[in-house]
Write a protein that holds these residues in place. Structure first.
Motif, mmCIF file in Angstrom:
data_model
loop_
_atom_site.group_PDB
_atom_site.id
_atom_site.type_symbol
_atom_site.label_atom_id
_atom_site.label_comp_id
_atom_site.label_asym_id
_atom_site.label_seq_id
_atom_site.Cartn_x
_atom_site.Cartn_y
_atom_site.Cartn_z
ATOM 1 N N LEU A 150 -0.626 8.197 -2.705
ATOM 2 C CA LEU A 150 0.783 7.999 -3.032
ATOM 3 C C LEU A 150 1.076 6.527 -3.293
ATOM 4 O O LEU A 150 0.389 5.651 -2.745
ATOM 5 C CB LEU A 150 1.664 8.473 -1.868
ATOM 6 C CG LEU A 150 1.695 9.971 -1.570
ATOM 7 C CD1 LEU A 150 2.571 10.227 -0.345
ATOM 8 C CD2 LEU A 150 2.206 10.753 -2.763
ATOM 9 N N PRO A 151 2.109 6.225 -4.094
ATOM 10 C CA PRO A 151 2.552 4.828 -4.189
ATOM 11 C C PRO A 151 2.888 4.312 -2.795
ATOM 12 O O PRO A 151 3.599 4.981 -2.036
ATOM 13 C CB PRO A 151 3.802 4.911 -5.068
ATOM 14 C CG PRO A 151 3.650 6.180 -5.840
ATOM 15 C CD PRO A 151 2.926 7.127 -4.930
ATOM 16 N N THR A 152 2.369 3.150 -2.452
ATOM 17 C CA THR A 152 2.563 2.602 -1.112
ATOM 18 C C THR A 152 3.001 1.153 -1.199
ATOM 19 O O THR A 152 2.441 0.376 -1.970
ATOM 20 C CB THR A 152 1.255 2.691 -0.289
ATOM 21 O OG1 THR A 152 0.865 4.070 -0.190
ATOM 22 C CG2 THR A 152 1.445 2.134 1.114
ATOM 23 N N LEU A 153 4.007 0.814 -0.418
ATOM 24 C CA LEU A 153 4.501 -0.562 -0.349
ATOM 25 C C LEU A 153 4.436 -1.033 1.090
ATOM 26 O O LEU A 153 4.832 -0.311 2.016
ATOM 27 C CB LEU A 153 5.937 -0.650 -0.870
ATOM 28 C CG LEU A 153 6.565 -2.047 -0.855
ATOM 29 C CD1 LEU A 153 7.413 -2.273 -2.096
ATOM 30 C CD2 LEU A 153 7.438 -2.264 0.390
ATOM 31 N N VAL A 154 3.948 -2.248 1.284
ATOM 32 C CA VAL A 154 3.867 -2.851 2.610
ATOM 33 C C VAL A 154 4.857 -4.009 2.682
ATOM 34 O O VAL A 154 4.924 -4.840 1.771
ATOM 35 C CB VAL A 154 2.441 -3.363 2.912
ATOM 36 C CG1 VAL A 154 2.379 -4.018 4.282
ATOM 37 C CG2 VAL A 154 1.442 -2.217 2.835
ATOM 38 N N ILE A 155 5.629 -4.046 3.763
ATOM 39 C CA ILE A 155 6.520 -5.185 3.996
ATOM 40 C C ILE A 155 5.663 -6.314 4.548
ATOM 41 O O ILE A 155 5.341 -6.342 5.734
ATOM 42 C CB ILE A 155 7.657 -4.814 4.968
ATOM 43 C CG1 ILE A 155 8.455 -3.630 4.434
ATOM 44 C CG2 ILE A 155 8.556 -6.021 5.200
ATOM 45 C CD1 ILE A 155 9.163 -3.878 3.123
ATOM 46 N N LYS A 156 5.274 -7.221 3.681
ATOM 47 C CA LYS A 156 4.309 -8.254 4.036
ATOM 48 C C LYS A 156 4.397 -9.370 3.011
ATOM 49 O O LYS A 156 4.500 -9.114 1.814
ATOM 50 C CB LYS A 156 2.903 -7.647 4.066
ATOM 51 C CG LYS A 156 1.756 -8.574 4.383
ATOM 52 C CD LYS A 156 0.472 -7.746 4.534
ATOM 53 C CE LYS A 156 -0.751 -8.627 4.757
ATOM 54 N NZ LYS A 156 -1.222 -9.221 3.489
ATOM 55 N N ALA A 157 4.360 -10.615 3.474
ATOM 56 C CA ALA A 157 4.565 -11.758 2.585
ATOM 57 C C ALA A 157 3.383 -12.015 1.664
ATOM 58 O O ALA A 157 3.554 -12.491 0.549
ATOM 59 C CB ALA A 157 4.860 -13.014 3.410
ATOM 60 N N GLU A 158 2.154 -11.678 2.119
ATOM 61 C CA GLU A 158 0.987 -11.930 1.278
ATOM 62 C C GLU A 158 0.666 -10.693 0.444
ATOM 63 O O GLU A 158 0.857 -9.564 0.898
ATOM 64 C CB GLU A 158 -0.234 -12.298 2.140
ATOM 65 C CG GLU A 158 -0.066 -13.554 2.968
ATOM 66 C CD GLU A 158 0.671 -13.293 4.266
ATOM 67 O OE1 GLU A 158 0.859 -12.107 4.611
ATOM 68 O OE2 GLU A 158 1.071 -14.267 4.911
ATOM 69 N N PRO A 159 0.148 -10.877 -0.784
ATOM 70 C CA PRO A 159 -0.254 -9.721 -1.599
ATOM 71 C C PRO A 159 -1.287 -8.879 -0.877
ATOM 72 O O PRO A 159 -2.089 -9.374 -0.076
ATOM 73 C CB PRO A 159 -0.832 -10.374 -2.855
ATOM 74 C CG PRO A 159 -0.216 -11.732 -2.903
ATOM 75 C CD PRO A 159 -0.040 -12.161 -1.478
#
Length: 339
Positions: A150-159
């Motif tokens: 699935l499309p996944t997004l992480v709340i994180k400052a670094e790529p």
């Protein structure tokens, strides 16, 4: 006949639909998601109850028409902490504006088994995408071992490889806080950091280091705290402030305890020691003295994360990494050092 919406009446939930239809809430979820392995008689009964109870009919119609659940799964680590909790609430608000629902799974202790269970639970609900609020490095390490498709997004400052990311710029916020103290004339600035397994704590510690290095000032080892006021209080009571004139605390709760500890040993803020926090808690302006701190725009973060996920669900090409800069809020806990 559909039940009219009545002012003050609680909106029916998926559990209410399941109870009236005589099925589990997971069966209702599978019907909404267009799951093929549902008996037609069960599907018809569930859809009839949905119509009778007027259960978010427009969202359901949209979901069925688009072949989507209109639901985003959120895996949130340490949900009682200010940052993760505020991010989750902001994401929920942004999702409502776009006609999406949020299913959240919380992680605290026993991270490995909980992360696996959380991913399985969210996938079972037929979510369209995942958002991961995983402030601890150990949690994200375990998540990388999961494969969801699935499309996944992480709340994180670094790529992050193979995942979208969005975050508030913790390093920039910390640098703004420390540069404020430097501009006031402070030359010995201690740092009370958060647990360094947390990405936010690492970035704030790095911002403190970078600001001191840019100004050519000495950098001592940070004191690693645990985010709590109790730790800040102990630090304030026991730290040697013979040369230190200011402290950058990695969150407002530790700053609150720090001010308390300083007061008990007869040191005044900001007369003897300036204190700057991070987060701008709703009560920060009512600390004694009101706290200089760094404000994070969680509403903007939630909206940004949701827009990235919606675009990814639609198969659109989106930037892999977005970041929002926090803002320094100057109050009365910081002042020039005494001569």
């Amino acid at each position: 006949m559909s039940e009219p919406a009545t002012q003050g009446r609680r909106r029916p939930s998926i559990y209410d639909v399941a109870e009236r239809a005589g099925v589990s809430h997971m069966t209702v979820s599978r019907v909404l998601n267009g799951h093929p392995n549902i008996r037609e008689s069960t599907r018809e009964r569930v859809l009839q109850v949905i119509d009778e109870m007027n259960y978010t009919r427009s969202s359901i119609a949209r979901a069925l028409a688009q072949g989507r659940a209109m639901r985003i799964g959120v895996l949130v680590d340490s949900p009682t902490q200010w940052g993760p909790n505020s991010t989750l609430r902001a994401l929920e608000a942004a999702a409502r504006e776009e006609g999406y629902a949020i299913s959240a799974f919380s992680i605290s202790d026993d991270e490995q088994s909980q992360i696996h269970a959380g991913v399985v639970e969210l996938l079972t609900q037929g979510v369209d995408a995942l958002c991961v609020i995983a402030p601890r490095a150990s949690s994200l390490d375990m998540l990388r071992q999961q494969s969801t498709g699935l499309p996944t997004l992480v709340i994180k400052a670094e790529p992050e490889a193979e995942m979208h990311t969005a975050a508030l710029d913790q390093r920039a916020g910390a640098m703004a806080a420390v540069m404020h103290l430097i501009e006031l004339g402070h030359r010995s600035i201690a740092h009370l950091s958060g647990p360094l397994d947390w990405y936010d704590a690492r970035a704030r510690e790095q911002g403190w280091r970078d600001a001191l290095a840019d100004a050519g000032l000495p950098i001592a080892s940070p004191v690693v705290g645990d985010w709590t006021s109790d730790y800040g209080y102990t630090f304030g009571k026991s730290y040697d402030f013979a040369r230190t004139t200011a402290v950058f605390a990695a969150n407002d709760q530790m700053a609150l305890g720090l001010v308390h500890g300083l007061a008990e040993r007869g040191l005044r803020v900001p007369d003897d020691v300036s204190v700057v926090g991070f987060d701008d808690l709703p009560d920060a302006r009512h600390f004694l003295p009101p706290l200089t701190t760094v404000r994070q725009d969680f509403a903007a973060l939630g909206a940004l994360a949701l827009q990235i996920l919606i675009a990814a669900i639609a198969g659109e090409e989106v930037d892999g990494h977005d970041i929002i800069e926090p803002r320094l809020v100057v109050r009365r806990s910081s002042a020039p050092p005494r001569a």
